[in-house]
Write an enzyme that holds these catalytic residues in place. Structure first.
Site, short mmCIF file in Angstrom:
data_model
loop_
_atom_site.label_atom_id
_atom_site.label_comp_id
_atom_site.label_asym_id
_atom_site.label_seq_id
_atom_site.Cartn_x
_atom_site.Cartn_y
_atom_site.Cartn_z
N ASP A 1 38.05 -35.09 83.07
CA ASP A 1 37.38 -36.61 83.29
C ASP A 1 37.75 -36.95 84.75
O ASP A 1 38.81 -36.39 85.46
CB ASP A 1 38.36 -37.64 82.43
CG ASP A 1 37.55 -38.83 81.98
OD1 ASP A 1 36.79 -38.88 81.03
OD2 ASP A 1 37.37 -39.69 83.04
N ASN B 1 29.71 -34.37 77.47
CA ASN B 1 29.81 -35.82 77.19
C ASN B 1 29.91 -36.78 78.36
O ASN B 1 29.50 -38.06 77.94
CB ASN B 1 31.08 -36.00 76.31
CG ASN B 1 31.49 -37.32 75.83
OD1 ASN B 1 30.71 -37.84 75.08
ND2 ASN B 1 32.26 -37.83 76.45
N TYR C 1 18.96 -44.26 83.40
CA TYR C 1 19.72 -43.70 82.30
C TYR C 1 18.71 -43.17 81.21
O TYR C 1 18.96 -41.84 80.78
CB TYR C 1 20.38 -44.96 81.44
CG TYR C 1 21.44 -44.48 80.25
CD1 TYR C 1 22.72 -43.81 80.65
CD2 TYR C 1 20.94 -44.58 79.02
CE1 TYR C 1 23.54 -43.50 79.51
CE2 TYR C 1 21.74 -44.14 77.80
CZ TYR C 1 23.20 -43.68 77.96
OH TYR C 1 23.84 -43.25 77.09
N LYS D 1 18.94 -39.18 80.25
CA LYS D 1 18.76 -38.74 78.75
C LYS D 1 17.56 -37.78 78.44
O LYS D 1 17.74 -36.84 77.73
CB LYS D 1 19.28 -39.56 78.04
CG LYS D 1 20.54 -40.35 78.44
CD LYS D 1 21.84 -39.49 77.91
CE LYS D 1 22.99 -39.96 78.17
NZ LYS D 1 24.17 -39.05 78.15
N THR E 1 32.52 -47.83 71.55
CA THR E 1 33.09 -47.57 72.62
C THR E 1 33.02 -48.37 73.85
O THR E 1 32.25 -49.39 73.69
CB THR E 1 32.77 -46.02 73.27
OG1 THR E 1 31.27 -46.34 73.63
CG2 THR E 1 32.85 -45.02 72.38
#
Ligand SMILES: NC(=O)c1ccc[n+]([C@@H]2O[C@H](COP(=O)([O-])OP(=O)(O)OC[C@H]3O[C@@H](n4cnc5c(N)ncnc54)[C@H](O)[C@@H]3O)[C@@H](O)[C@H]2O)c1
Length: 255
Positions: free
Chosen positions: A36, A90, A156, A160, A191
């Protein structure tokens, strides 16, 4: 799985979906490289894994940087004395929800680099190692926005869609070497990112009004699918794009 086949990398493992995947993988006995850009968050997840008797290494990594990705893979190999043959791409960023004419070069670069370039960088380094082992499992966390368009999320959406295309390209090119590559397309997940995106234009409430299951997903529901895709019963699933959205895209789009 033999010992080497139990080393996994999960990117963006410091919170949210990545944290849930990392915890689930560790509970299944995998040694997990927690990558991360926020090192303190993966340190926290590492402590949680070790507290449960699992194995994890916390590694700072900017997934959009070639040098950082290369160093992180080497750090995982050093930590666990083996090659990671399981990879979950991810880490991702969304926002700040601009119209196309408001998107700066920097914003475009940041989103494309984190969400898409990263998939190429990890693939370039790890696919030859997976081929040598005649085993590899790659799971890409895409989005329903990789299947549909959406306002104020163009970069985005492009990232994707690109991720899903790249998933299929890896599956086609490296499938003959014991490697599978699949994408999961979540709808809304509980989240920080999901909640933030849902607040724009009250979008989440509108989606839930039409949602067959009337709720958003929990991160562990995405993790369960990731675990299945890297597990022993999924060797024939390759190049798939699994929509995990509670049925929200059963309507005409999700808007
Ligand atoms: N939450 C949702 O509703 C939802 C829906 C569909 C898809 N997704 C996708 O799922 C993935 C995880 O989302 P989340 O909701 O857990 O998000 P999140 O923002 O809670 O967590 C993302 C993690 O990625 C890390 N990260 C960001 N940029 C990075 C970089 N350059 N290098 C390394 N790490 C980086 C962050 O530090 C954070 O820990 C993303 O790819 C996202 O696009 C989320």
């Amino acid at each position: 799985m033999n010992q080497t086949q139990r080393i996994a990398i999960v990117t963006g493992a410091g919170r949210g979906i990545g944290e849930a995947i990392a915890l689930r993988f560790a509970r299944l006995g995998m040694a997990v490289g927690l990558l991360d850009i926020q090192k303190e968050n993966v340190e926290r997840v590492k402590e949680a894994v070790i507290g449960e008797g699992g194995a994890a290494a916390a590694i700072a990594c900017d997934v959009g940087s070639s040098a950082s990705v290369e160093a992180a893979i080497a750090a995982v190999e050093n930590a666990f004395h083996g090659t990671p043959l399981i990879l979950v791409n991810n880490a991702g960023v969304g926002g700040p929800f601009h119209r196309i004419d408001e998107v700066s070069d920097e914003e475009w670069e940041r989103i494309i680099s984190t969400n898409l370039r990263s998939v190429f960088l990890f693939a370039r380094h790890l696919l030859p190692k997976m081929k040598a082992a005649y085993f590899g499992r790659i799971v890409n966390i895409a989005s329903v926005q990789g299947l549909f368009g959406a306002s104020r999320s163009s970069t985005y959406v492009a990232s994707k869609h690109g991720m899903i295309g790249y998933t299929k390209a890896i599956a086609a090119e490296w499938g003959p070497f014991g490697i599978t590559c699949n994408a999961i397309c979540p709808g809304y997940v509980d989240t920080a990112m999901g909640v933030q995106a849902g607040e724009v234009g009250d979008h989440l409430r509108k989606v839930l009004d039409k949602s067959p299951v009337k709720r958003i997903a929990q991160p562990d529901e995405i993790a369960a699918m990731a675990a299945h895709l890297v597990g022993p019963d999924s060797g024939y699933i390759n190049g798939a794009c699994i929509t995990l959205d509670g049925g929200i895209t059963c309507h005409v789009g999700i808007e």
